[in-house]
Design an enzyme around this catalytic site. Structure first.
Site, PDB file in Angstrom:
ATOM      1  N   PRO A   2       0.832  -1.212   0.000  1.00  0.00           N
ATOM      2  CA  PRO A   2       0.000   0.000   0.000  1.00  0.00           C
ATOM      3  C   PRO A   2       0.866   1.262   0.000  1.00  0.00           C
ATOM      4  CG  PRO A   2      -0.754  -1.567   1.646  1.00  0.00           C
ATOM      5  CD  PRO A   2       0.574  -2.069   1.140  1.00  0.00           C
ATOM      6  N   GLU A   3       0.688   2.099  -1.026  1.00  0.00           N
ATOM      7  CA  GLU A   3       1.471   3.328  -1.136  1.00  0.00           C
ATOM      8  C   GLU A   3       0.638   4.496  -0.624  1.00  0.00           C
ATOM      9  OE1 GLU A   3       3.522   3.425  -4.948  1.00  0.00           O
ATOM     10  OE2 GLU A   3       3.562   1.256  -4.986  1.00  0.00           O
ATOM     11  N   LYS A  50       3.628   6.496   4.117  1.00  0.00           N
ATOM     12  CA  LYS A  50       2.900   5.239   3.957  1.00  0.00           C
ATOM     13  C   LYS A  50       2.388   4.718   5.304  1.00  0.00           C
ATOM     14  CE  LYS A  50       6.261   3.575   1.152  1.00  0.00           C
ATOM     15  NZ  LYS A  50       6.977   2.677   0.250  1.00  0.00           N
ATOM     16  N   ASN A 212       6.765   1.180  -4.947  1.00  0.00           N
ATOM     17  CA  ASN A 212       7.293   0.555  -6.161  1.00  0.00           C
ATOM     18  C   ASN A 212       6.432   0.822  -7.398  1.00  0.00           C
ATOM     19  OD1 ASN A 212       9.472  -0.921  -7.181  1.00  0.00           O
ATOM     20  ND2 ASN A 212       8.189  -2.755  -7.348  1.00  0.00           N
ATOM     21  N   ARG A 291      13.769  -4.387  -5.447  1.00  0.00           N
ATOM     22  CA  ARG A 291      12.382  -4.434  -5.891  1.00  0.00           C
ATOM     23  C   ARG A 291      12.303  -4.694  -7.381  1.00  0.00           C
ATOM     24  NH1 ARG A 291       8.911  -2.081  -2.365  1.00  0.00           N
ATOM     25  NH2 ARG A 291       7.422  -3.277  -3.586  1.00  0.00           N
TER      26      ARG A 291
END
Ligand SMILES: [Zn+2]
Length: 316
Positions: A2-3, A50, A212, A291
């Site tokens: 979750p961003e 975040k 990401n 990532r």
């Protein structure tokens, strides 16, 4: 993971419970004592980067519930845009009202900080259901990490998140990509350093809220190769990257509040919008989290002097 925009939507789910008392607590977490939440009043909710922060305190030193909060439903009622603006309103209202008794209030008010890792989520007034069977074919619903019931009859459920108590939420709007006060000059200075821009963009001390997905998307939109060294890129490219970061994140938040799905340009894609083959690689700092990164080598050219990085991209 979750961003920033997703966590803001989580905040809008918690907002209608501000002013209510906790009547029952459950969940599998061992990170906090569930008893500490009992009979506490939810007094505020804020998002920084975040992280989601919920303020709990005793009701005798309560803040007034924002009047408009009653109008906001947590679910699909089409009023979620209003909920979005209330995030700020609620925070502003609580700050305003807490001014006279700040020191007294700080003594009795604690903030519960949530970090959602890769798979964390929140639901309001509903439990998550299994979407598929496990290896044995059992359909087992996810176990709530924390479930909090309020005296209004509703409840909030938290899944797969880390939580801890803190005295106050970290507030630095100049580094939060979703805040109007986001410091573009500081971001530009950071991006201009001789390190790959895809690493700098994930630095939460500069680009808090960027994750990401946002990283992959804005690099593609700005036509910048993820391994480009910031010190080599022209300033216009770096500025474009920052502008895309701000716009993309704001648009994503808008879509989130309307429960519209995000349309990716490059993330998880096999071909870019121009029909080129997309490359997927794992990239990250030497001792940090690596990532998955999607990019189009045709649309996002690597500057010639960054070519040597190709040999060691796994250990940047
Ligand atoms: Zn392309």
């Amino acid at each position: 993971m979750p961003e920033g925009p997703t966590v803001r939507r989580y905040c809008s789910l918690a907002l209608p419970f501000v002013g209510q008392l906790v009547t029952k607590v459950g969940g599998s977490t061992k990170q906090i004592s569930l008893q500490d939440l009992m009979e506490q009043q939810l007094q505020d909710c804020q998002v920084h980067g975040k992280n989601l922060y919920l303020a709990f305190g005793c009701s005798s030193c309560s803040i007034k519930k924002p009047e408009k909060t009653d109008d906001v439903n947590t679910q699909d009622d089409g009023k979620t845009e209003e909920g979005c603006s209330l995030i700020t309103e609620s925070s502003a209202a609580s700050k305003e009202q807490s001014k006279p008794g700040t020191s007294e209030e700080m003594l009795v008010r604690k903030w519960l900080r949530f970090h959602f890792g890769l798979y964390g989520s929140i639901r309001a007034n509903e439990l998550a259901r299994a979407r598929r069977g496990n290896k044995r074919g059992d359909w087992k619903d996810p176990t709530p990490r924390l479930i909090v019931y309020f005296d209004g009859g509703g409840f909030l459920v938290f899944y797969n998140c880390r939580m801890s108590w803190c005295s106050c939420p970290f507030v630095d709007p100049s580094r939060d990509i979703l805040c109007p006060e986001f410091d573009k000059k500081k971001a530009l200075r950071a991006l201009s350093q001789p390190r790959p821009v895809c690493i700098t963009l994930m630095d939460q001390s500069i680009f808090s809220g960027v994750g990401n997905i946002i990283k992959n998307e804005i690099l593609y939109l700005a036509r910048v190769h993820p391994l480009s060294l910031g010190s080599i890129l022209p300033q216009e490219d770096l500025t474009a990257l920052i502008d895309h970061a701000i716009t993309f994140t704001a648009n994503w938040l808008n879509d989130k509040m309307k429960r519209k799905a995000l349309r990716y340009h490059i993330y998880l894609k096999e071909q870019c919008e121009n029909g080129h083959q997309v490359v997927k690689e794992t990239i990250g700092p030497l001792h940090g989290l690596k990532r998955l990164t999607w990019y189009c080598p045709t649309c996002q050219k690597l500057p010639p002097c960054c070519g040597s990085l190709r040999l060691s991209r796994g250990d940047l």
